[in-house]
Write a protein that holds these residues in place. Structure first.
Motif, short mmCIF file in Angstrom:
data_model
loop_
_atom_site.label_atom_id
_atom_site.label_comp_id
_atom_site.label_asym_id
_atom_site.label_seq_id
_atom_site.Cartn_x
_atom_site.Cartn_y
_atom_site.Cartn_z
N GLU A 101 -8.56 -17.75 -8.10
CA GLU A 101 -7.97 -16.74 -7.22
C GLU A 101 -7.12 -17.34 -6.11
OE1 GLU A 101 -12.35 -17.35 -5.98
OE2 GLU A 101 -11.15 -17.27 -7.82
N ARG A 102 -7.06 -18.66 -6.01
CA ARG A 102 -6.24 -19.31 -4.99
C ARG A 102 -5.09 -20.11 -5.61
NH1 ARG A 102 -10.42 -21.75 -0.43
NH2 ARG A 102 -11.53 -19.81 0.01
N CYS A 103 -4.77 -19.83 -6.85
CA CYS A 103 -3.76 -20.62 -7.57
C CYS A 103 -2.42 -19.90 -7.64
CB CYS A 103 -4.26 -20.97 -8.97
SG CYS A 103 -5.62 -22.15 -8.95
N GLY A 112 -0.21 -23.84 -3.00
CA GLY A 112 -1.18 -23.99 -1.93
C GLY A 112 -1.11 -22.94 -0.85
N ARG A 113 -0.39 -21.87 -1.07
CA ARG A 113 -0.20 -20.86 -0.03
C ARG A 113 -1.50 -20.20 0.41
NH1 ARG A 113 3.45 -16.43 -2.98
NH2 ARG A 113 4.41 -18.36 -3.78
N ALA A 114 -2.50 -20.16 -0.47
CA ALA A 114 -3.77 -19.50 -0.17
C ALA A 114 -4.81 -20.46 0.38
CB ALA A 114 -4.30 -18.79 -1.41
N GLY A 115 -4.43 -21.69 0.68
CA GLY A 115 -5.39 -22.65 1.18
C GLY A 115 -6.00 -23.47 0.05
N PRO A 116 -7.07 -24.19 0.33
CA PRO A 116 -7.69 -25.06 -0.68
C PRO A 116 -7.95 -24.33 -1.99
CG PRO A 116 -8.70 -25.42 1.46
CD PRO A 116 -7.80 -24.23 1.62
N THR A 129 -6.45 -29.20 -2.08
CA THR A 129 -5.39 -28.30 -2.52
C THR A 129 -4.48 -29.02 -3.50
OG1 THR A 129 -5.42 -27.21 -0.35
CG2 THR A 129 -3.52 -26.78 -1.77
N ARG A 130 -4.37 -28.50 -4.70
CA ARG A 130 -3.42 -29.02 -5.69
C ARG A 130 -2.09 -28.32 -5.47
NH1 ARG A 130 -3.12 -31.39 -11.04
NH2 ARG A 130 -0.88 -31.56 -11.41
N MET A 131 -0.99 -29.10 -5.44
CA MET A 131 0.35 -28.55 -5.28
C MET A 131 1.27 -29.19 -6.31
SD MET A 131 0.51 -28.52 -1.09
CE MET A 131 2.07 -27.63 -0.99
N ASP A 133 4.21 -26.94 -7.68
CA ASP A 133 5.23 -25.94 -8.00
C ASP A 133 6.61 -26.58 -7.97
OD1 ASP A 133 6.24 -23.51 -8.70
OD2 ASP A 133 5.45 -22.42 -6.98
N CYS A 134 7.62 -25.83 -8.40
CA CYS A 134 8.98 -26.37 -8.41
C CYS A 134 9.39 -26.73 -6.98
CB CYS A 134 9.96 -25.37 -9.01
SG CYS A 134 10.03 -23.78 -8.18
N GLY A 135 10.10 -27.82 -6.85
CA GLY A 135 10.52 -28.29 -5.54
C GLY A 135 9.48 -29.08 -4.80
N MET A 136 8.31 -29.27 -5.39
CA MET A 136 7.22 -30.00 -4.73
C MET A 136 6.84 -31.23 -5.54
SD MET A 136 4.61 -26.95 -3.63
CE MET A 136 5.04 -25.78 -2.34
N TRP A 137 6.55 -32.31 -4.84
CA TRP A 137 5.99 -33.48 -5.49
C TRP A 137 4.55 -33.17 -5.88
CZ3 TRP A 137 9.55 -37.20 -6.34
CH2 TRP A 137 10.70 -37.15 -5.54
N GLN A 138 4.12 -33.64 -7.01
CA GLN A 138 2.76 -33.35 -7.46
C GLN A 138 1.75 -34.09 -6.58
OE1 GLN A 138 2.00 -33.53 -11.71
NE2 GLN A 138 4.20 -33.46 -12.13
N THR A 139 0.85 -33.32 -5.97
CA THR A 139 -0.09 -33.89 -5.02
C THR A 139 -1.43 -33.19 -5.10
OG1 THR A 139 0.67 -32.33 -3.32
CG2 THR A 139 1.68 -34.53 -3.32
N VAL A 140 -2.46 -33.87 -4.60
CA VAL A 140 -3.74 -33.26 -4.25
C VAL A 140 -4.01 -33.64 -2.80
CG1 VAL A 140 -6.24 -33.33 -4.59
CG2 VAL A 140 -4.72 -33.19 -6.57
N TRP A 141 -4.18 -32.61 -1.96
CA TRP A 141 -4.43 -32.81 -0.53
C TRP A 141 -5.90 -32.56 -0.25
CZ3 TRP A 141 -0.93 -34.50 3.08
CH2 TRP A 141 0.42 -34.51 2.70
N LEU A 142 -6.60 -33.59 0.18
CA LEU A 142 -8.02 -33.47 0.54
C LEU A 142 -8.13 -32.96 1.98
CD1 LEU A 142 -9.20 -36.93 -0.83
CD2 LEU A 142 -9.41 -34.71 -1.99
N GLU A 143 -8.99 -31.97 2.18
CA GLU A 143 -9.19 -31.43 3.52
C GLU A 143 -10.06 -32.39 4.33
OE1 GLU A 143 -7.67 -28.75 4.69
OE2 GLU A 143 -6.68 -28.58 2.73
N PRO A 144 -9.63 -32.79 5.52
CA PRO A 144 -10.35 -33.85 6.26
C PRO A 144 -11.77 -33.48 6.65
CG PRO A 144 -8.64 -32.84 7.62
CD PRO A 144 -8.42 -32.35 6.22
N ASP A 145 -12.04 -32.18 6.87
CA ASP A 145 -13.41 -31.80 7.26
C ASP A 145 -14.31 -31.55 6.05
OD1 ASP A 145 -12.17 -29.51 6.37
OD2 ASP A 145 -12.85 -28.25 8.03
#
Length: 350
Positions: A101-103, A112-116, A129-131, A133-145
């Motif tokens: 539901e957050r994809c 990543g518009r809906a958060g993690p 958060t996996r990102m 989409d077009c125009g974005m480098w493929q990444t996984v952003w880990l939430e620091p907390d």
């Protein structure tokens, strides 16, 4: 090397990774294009500034609150997301599953518009958060907390350092095989121009002859004003001799591990940092002539085993959003000269 684990249950969420400098092109890709992973395998970087949702409009935030978020000039919206988010290549992620539901995304992936949108498989906690989409480098952003960093042992080889920028494999080619400019170059030059604008106060700049003038001349002429009171720019860094007399500004590489700009020993003058891979190409372009180093060929004949460099379609255009993103995060943009510049620059873009 480090490994990141879930703060809730201790499940390992990454392979062993080494911290390196945050790339200049992290948040800047090309619209309607699919990009490769941002990070090299077995590396991670940390963004010290707020990133991602929630976003608040400038009119709701105000100048002082925006400055506390690291934004010093008016923008459409300001991020109030977490600081110190950790970015890795998707291939280095472990034991995480998508939260359907957050994809959401624009057209070709998730943005990543809906958060993690990734949960720990061990306890179900939203951790990253996996990102892609077009125009974005493929990444996984880990939430620091949501994660905890743990030491994973020594790495296989020495960490990257200044000697690495002199190696041929560190150079980033400016032109893609199809004749378009490298997206990494476009972003890196945009960021460097923002720093050049600040250190010169929008004074005209004279570039050194050679690759710097050939590749960056059009971009500098487009973004900085012409006229008298010219400042000089020189290329400096590991493996090359610093120009003498010292130019007003030195174009230097960022350290591949720490991101700190290179400086000559004891030098406190103005420098403009540049992506080390882009700098390496300017400083050490390698062989560029289709003629042999010695001897000769018959008149009118060139080597038939020499791969000619790809020709770009047009002059290099810096990434507009990379330039503006960097500029508004430099406190000097609040001054009268750069405030007038940005207002004029904004009108020219419209």
């Amino acid at each position: 090397m480090d490994v990141f684990v879930c703060a809730g249950c201790g499940t390992e969420l990454t392979a062993p990774v080494l911290r390196v400098a945050l790339p200049d092109h992290t948040h800047h890709g090309a619209w309607e294009e699919l990009h490769p992973p941002l990070m090299e395998p077995a590396t991670y970087a940390v963004d010290p500034l707020p990133t991602g949702p929630p976003w608040r409009l400038w009119e709701e935030v105000g100048e002082e609150a925006a400055a506390r978020q690291g934004v010093y000039a008016q923008v459409y919206s300001v991020s109030f997301g977490a600081r110190n988010r950790i970015v890795i290549a998707p291939g280095d992620s472990r034991s995480m599953t998508l939260i359907p539901e957050r994809c959401e995304g624009y057209c070709r992936g998730v943005d990543g518009r809906a958060g993690p949108n990734l949960a720990c498989e061990g306890c179900g906690r939203a951790v990253a958060t996996r990102m892609d989409d077009c125009g974005m480098w493929q990444t996984v952003w880990l939430e620091p907390d949501a994660v905890v960093r743990r030491f994973a042992g020594l790495q296989a080889g020495p960490p990257p350092g200044w000697d690495d920028v002199k190696r041929a494999e560190h150079r980033v080619q400016p032109v893609e095989p199809d004749g378009s400019w490298s997206r990494r170059w476009e972003a890196a030059v945009g960021v460097a121009l923002a720093h050049l604008l600040v250190v010169t106060g929008n004074s005209p700049v004279a570039l050194p002859a050679g690759p710097v003038a050939d590749l960056l001349g059009d971009a500098v002429g487009r973004y900085l004003r012409a006229g008298a009171d010219i400042r000089t720019l020189g290329l400096a860094g590991p493996g090359i001799t610093t120009p003498r007399p010292r130019p007003d500004v030195l174009l230097v590489p960022r350290h591949p591990l720490t991101g700190a700009p290179w400086r000559p020993p004891g030098d406190e003058g103005a420098v403009v940092p540049l992506d080390s891979g882009v700098w390496a190409y300017l400083a050490h372009p390698g062989e560029t002539s289709p003629m042999p180093a010695s001897g000769g060929l018959p008149e009118g004949v060139l080597r038939d085993d020499y791969p000619l460099p790809p020709r770009p379609w047009c002059a290099l255009t810096p990434h507009r959003h990379a330039f503006d993103h960097a500029l508004v995060r430099l406190p000097a943009v609040r001054g009268p000269v750069l405030s007038r510049y940005r207002a004029s620059y904004g009108r020219r873009r419209e």
